[in-house]
Write a protein that holds these residues in place. Structure first.
Motif, mmCIF file in Angstrom:
data_model
loop_
_atom_site.group_PDB
_atom_site.id
_atom_site.type_symbol
_atom_site.label_atom_id
_atom_site.label_comp_id
_atom_site.label_asym_id
_atom_site.label_seq_id
_atom_site.Cartn_x
_atom_site.Cartn_y
_atom_site.Cartn_z
ATOM 1 N N GLN A 35 -6.315 9.857 -0.898
ATOM 2 C CA GLN A 35 -5.070 9.295 -1.422
ATOM 3 C C GLN A 35 -4.499 10.262 -2.457
ATOM 4 O O GLN A 35 -5.225 10.967 -3.128
ATOM 5 C CB GLN A 35 -5.321 7.930 -2.073
ATOM 6 C CG GLN A 35 -6.078 6.949 -1.207
ATOM 7 C CD GLN A 35 -5.304 6.506 0.015
ATOM 8 O OE1 GLN A 35 -4.090 6.320 -0.060
ATOM 9 N NE2 GLN A 35 -5.990 6.345 1.131
ATOM 10 N N LEU A 54 -7.965 0.840 0.775
ATOM 11 C CA LEU A 54 -7.498 1.936 1.624
ATOM 12 C C LEU A 54 -8.626 2.927 1.801
ATOM 13 O O LEU A 54 -9.260 3.351 0.823
ATOM 14 C CB LEU A 54 -6.285 2.634 1.017
ATOM 15 C CG LEU A 54 -4.961 1.864 1.033
ATOM 16 C CD1 LEU A 54 -4.907 0.842 -0.099
ATOM 17 C CD2 LEU A 54 -3.779 2.822 0.914
ATOM 18 N N ILE A 80 -6.541 0.314 6.413
ATOM 19 C CA ILE A 80 -6.471 -0.546 5.236
ATOM 20 C C ILE A 80 -6.955 -1.941 5.594
ATOM 21 O O ILE A 80 -6.653 -2.457 6.669
ATOM 22 C CB ILE A 80 -5.027 -0.594 4.675
ATOM 23 C CG1 ILE A 80 -4.916 -1.609 3.534
ATOM 24 C CG2 ILE A 80 -4.024 -0.913 5.766
ATOM 25 C CD1 ILE A 80 -3.555 -1.623 2.861
ATOM 26 N N ALA A 135 0.820 -1.218 0.000
ATOM 27 C CA ALA A 135 0.000 0.000 0.000
ATOM 28 C C ALA A 135 0.847 1.259 0.000
ATOM 29 O O ALA A 135 0.422 2.301 -0.496
ATOM 30 C CB ALA A 135 -0.931 0.004 1.207
ATOM 31 N N VAL A 189 -2.295 3.653 8.244
ATOM 32 C CA VAL A 189 -3.399 3.944 7.334
ATOM 33 C C VAL A 189 -4.492 2.921 7.603
ATOM 34 O O VAL A 189 -4.192 1.757 7.894
ATOM 35 C CB VAL A 189 -2.941 3.855 5.862
ATOM 36 C CG1 VAL A 189 -4.120 4.020 4.909
ATOM 37 C CG2 VAL A 189 -1.871 4.894 5.547
ATOM 38 N N GLY A 198 -10.803 7.068 -1.310
ATOM 39 C CA GLY A 198 -9.991 5.896 -1.003
ATOM 40 C C GLY A 198 -9.550 5.211 -2.271
ATOM 41 O O GLY A 198 -9.748 5.706 -3.390
ATOM 42 N N GLU A 206 -6.360 -4.888 -1.736
ATOM 43 C CA GLU A 206 -6.140 -3.925 -0.662
ATOM 44 C C GLU A 206 -7.142 -2.786 -0.806
ATOM 45 O O GLU A 206 -7.267 -2.205 -1.884
ATOM 46 C CB GLU A 206 -4.719 -3.360 -0.717
ATOM 47 C CG GLU A 206 -3.622 -4.409 -0.645
ATOM 48 C CD GLU A 206 -2.250 -3.842 -0.981
ATOM 49 O OE1 GLU A 206 -2.141 -2.615 -1.187
ATOM 50 O OE2 GLU A 206 -1.282 -4.619 -1.047
#
Length: 752
Positions: free
Chosen positions: A140, A136, A51, A37, A49, A151, A134
């Motif tokens: 970002q 997040l 995640i 990530a 973070v 995200g 993944e």
């Protein structure tokens, strides 16, 4: 929400979670999940973070075949499906896309092997032969090619092995005529230097919305996809990966549902859906939902020195999406829609990563992308009523009294087309500095410049001649004479964003962090205008600033993992597609101010070596602080697709182990509280809270070569909507999309 109360609650949680681990006798532990990530391989527990990472095994257990099914495993993530299951729209922590035109890229970025997938025609793809996913949560930009407010969802495919030949074949069948197969094969061509991996996917499922008029049911899918990956590793310093993936998808259309029908029936035709159950329709149109996209990418990693690495990612994508839909769901031609888009996207990313094992490491990069969309819409209105009347068999009786020339609606067809080009250039820098052995400072900055060009926009109007039953050109559209286009429009913008944070390891197993971050989503053109040039406007860019506090910890010799986060969002200029029922005009508007606060908990617990329990809880308090639509003040309303509470839990239990193999049972459940699908919080469009349960029973041979499974989704066959749109003023009903019914099947896998 009382923010001080939330922060105090998290402080209490941190003090509890910071208790040192107690020794446990049994020698098993939660598997450490390694992710990229932050553009380097590290444990998910060491990243400051929020995640969630799902392994290939976890997705197989949960029977996750499409990206629309990911939300069931992740807190504060929802998925709506305005175009059916093949085209999900993500909401993360209340940040979502409230404008569903085919030229739009949402606030949640989707990546495959670090390649950004932009608009909808590029985002449809099945999940197969993956290493992990993944997700997040939060803004970002300082580590990713594309800056987004909500995200990122990163899909990592399996790489070829340079030393071993391996693969698998999976075949399956189920109700609704389901047939599916997946396969992969990997082998080195030159040991330790050159390897190739090929993967294939096929799925065919009949429609789950039974059509009582036509022989073929709605919402069927047939997807065929393949992927080729070539890995070249000539030296220790250099590796090159080429990937090629293609998808062809066909279906019978999204199978919309008609709800809240007003007096007089759908489009005042007298038809009310009386006697039909939730998953039945009487559509006069088969429809289609055809998708095709291709992705080719080249990733080059080169170690310039022991501490400095260069990465280049080059990609090309194209895609097309063509839909014919019976939006009215009746045996009468009242509302038929066509929409299409052809897309080309190229990206180039260059980045340098520095890490000498000391106190300071950083990543700096340059990013460029170009996206071209050629699209259009066709909406047919009340063609059955051209000429005013119909007979007992729903055939038109032409008398020429009432048609498009009289009311600009009955018997009308409106058509538009456009070309859009977006370019984006960005530079970013992300760094970590270890202030002390347990304390690290993170800081990043990003500058982005974007340009959007809308060209060759026009809209035409036709009417159905009730005598000849042919479409006749009768221009009442944009720009005004039927032979020209609107003048080319160009808008550009540039923005700064960034983040700063601290993470502190309370112990080797427990880390707490605090961060501030800011990012934006570029503005866009409104392309669903048909009557007036004022409809074709450009929205303001969205911006989101986030404060987040969190903690990640493992306890009891890695038998318990508990992660928690609390966040506070200041959300500016969320984009909306707004319709005015008094003028029939559309426009792209912004909600000037919104706020979101929330809390998340994720728990993994292994009470024994044969049982794994996962629980996650998300809570949101979202509100439009300032919003005016069509002269009505909606300030204080809940945000779209933002249920106050969401909960999911799963148990994976291995039992009856023997020399031949073992049986395992996987059960999961998800609950979502009430949510609205529109900013006015229309009560009849509210989706009440509902829960879903899924299960899987598997046998795996002792050498893990064979696996046999039985699975079921939506065990209780709950009925719910995944999307709803206020269509009452236009057609006297609400346009909804149904959630999936109960489905079950079996599959077998052979690994080698």
């Amino acid at each position: 929400m009382n923010r001080n109360k939330n922060i105090n609650s998290l402080a209490v949680a941190i003090s509890i979670l910071a208790v040192p681990s107690l020794a446990v006798a049994e020698s098993f532990s939660i598997e450490e999940v390694m992710v990229t990530a932050q553009k380097r391989t590290e444990s998910v527990q060491d990243i400051p973070v929020a995640i969630t990472a799902l392994s290939a095994e976890a997705m197989s257990n949960a029977k996750i075949d499409t990206s629309s099914q990911l939300a069931a495993s992740i807190p504060n993530v929802q998925v709506s499906m305005p175009f059916g299951e093949t085209m999900p729209v993500y909401t993360i922590r209340g940040v979502t896309m409230a404008e569903y035109s085919l030229n739009q890229a949402g606030p949640i970025a989707m990546y495959t092997d670090e390649v950004y997938r932009g608009v909808a025609a590029l985002q449809a793809f099945p999940l197969y032969d993956l290493e992990r996913v993944e997700v997040l949560r939060g803004p970002q930009g300082t580590l990713y090619g594309k800056n987004v407010t909500g995200g990122a969802v990163n899909f990592h495919t399996k790489a070829p092995s340079l030393s071993d030949t391996e693969g698998f074949i999976t075949v399956g069948a189920g109700d609704y005529g389901r047939l599916e197969s997946k396969a992969a094969f990997s082998t080195p061509l030159i040991d330790d230097v050159l390897a190739v991996r090929a993967a294939l996917y096929y799925q065919k499922v009949d429609g789950y919305v039974e059509n009582l008029v036509l022989s073929e049911d709605a919402s069927s899918v047939e997807d065929t996809s393949g992927r080729l990956t070539v890995l070249y590793n000539p030296t220790e310093e250099l590796d090159v990966t080429f990937r090629f993936q293609h998808l062809t998808g066909k279906g019978t259309g999204p199978g919309s549902a008609q709800a809240n029908v007003g007096p007089g029936g759908i489009s005042w035709s007298g038809y009310t859906r009386e006697g039909l159950n939730f998953h039945e329709t009487q559509s006069d149109l088969k429809g289609h939902n055809d998708l095709e996209n291709t992705l080719a990418s080249l990733t080059v990693n080169y170690d310039l020195s022991d501490s400095l690495a260069l990465t280049s990612i080059t990609s090309y994508q194209d895609g097309s999406w063509d839909v014919l839909e019976d939006a009215d769901g009746t045996p009468i031609n009242l509302s038929h829609n066509i929409y299409y888009s052809d897309v080309e996207q190229t990206t180039q990313e260059l980045r340098l990563a520095y890490d000498d094992g000391g106190n300071f490491n950083w990543i700096g990069g340059l990013y460029a992308s170009e996206e071209k969309v050629d699209g259009g819409y066709e909406y047919q209105f009340l063609l059955a009523y051209a000429g005013d009347n119909i007979d007992a068999n729903w055939n038109p009786v032409p008398n020429g009294i009432n048609d498009c020339q009289d009311d600009f609606f009955t018997g009308c067809t409106v058509v538009n087309s456009y070309e859009q080009k977006k370019t984006s250039y960005a530079s970013y820098f992300h760094s970590n500095y270890k202030i002390a052995e347990q304390l690290t400072l993170t800081a990043g900055v990003r500058y982005t410049r974007e340009e959007a060009v809308l060209d060759k926009y026009r809209a035409d109007n036709f009417y159905l001649d009730p005598v000849s039953q042919t479409q006749v050109f009768d221009y009442n559209g944009i720009p005004g004479d039927g032979n020209q286009f609107l003048p080319k429009m160009t808008d550009d913008m540039d923005r700064w964003g960034g983040n700063v944070g601290l993470d502190y390891f309370i112990s080797e197993e427990v880390m707490a962090y605090a961060s501030w971050s800011s990012s934006f989503r570029g503005g866009s053109y409104q392309v669903q205008g048909f009557y007036d040039p004022s409809e074709i406007n450009f929205s303001k860019p969205e911006r989101l600033e986030a404060i987040e506090l969190g903690i990640k910890g493992t306890y009891f010799d890695d038998h318990l993992r508990l992660n928690a986060a609390i966040f506070d969002y200041d959300y500016t200029n969320q984009q909306f597609l707004n319709s005015d029922p008094t003028s029939f005009l559309y426009s792209l508007v912004n909600a000037p101010e919104a706020s979101i606060q929330g809390v998340e908990f994720e728990v993994t617990y292994l009470p024994s070596s044969s049982v794994a329990i996962n629980i996650s809880v998300g809570y949101l308090d979202s509100e439009y602080e300032e919003l005016m639509l069509n002269g009505v003040d909606y300030s204080g309303n809940d945000m779209i697709n933002a249920p106050e509470l969401n909960f999911n839990a799963s148990i994976d239990w291995t039992f009856l182990e023997s020399e031949m193999g073992s049986f395992s049972l996987y059960l999961d459940g998800v609950y979502s509280s009430d949510q609205y699908f529109d900013a006015p919080n229309t009560e009849r469009l509210e989706q009440e809270g509902y829960d879903l349960m899924n299960g899987r029973l598997s046998f795996k041979s002792s050498e893990e070569k064979y696996t046999l499974s039985l699975w079921v989704r939506n065990i209780a066959d709950k009925e719910y909507y995944s999307y709803a749109f206020d269509n009452l003023a236009y057609f006297n009903f609400d346009y909804n999309q149904r959630g999936l019914p109960r489905m079950f099947g079996a599959e077998a896998t052979v690994s080698f």
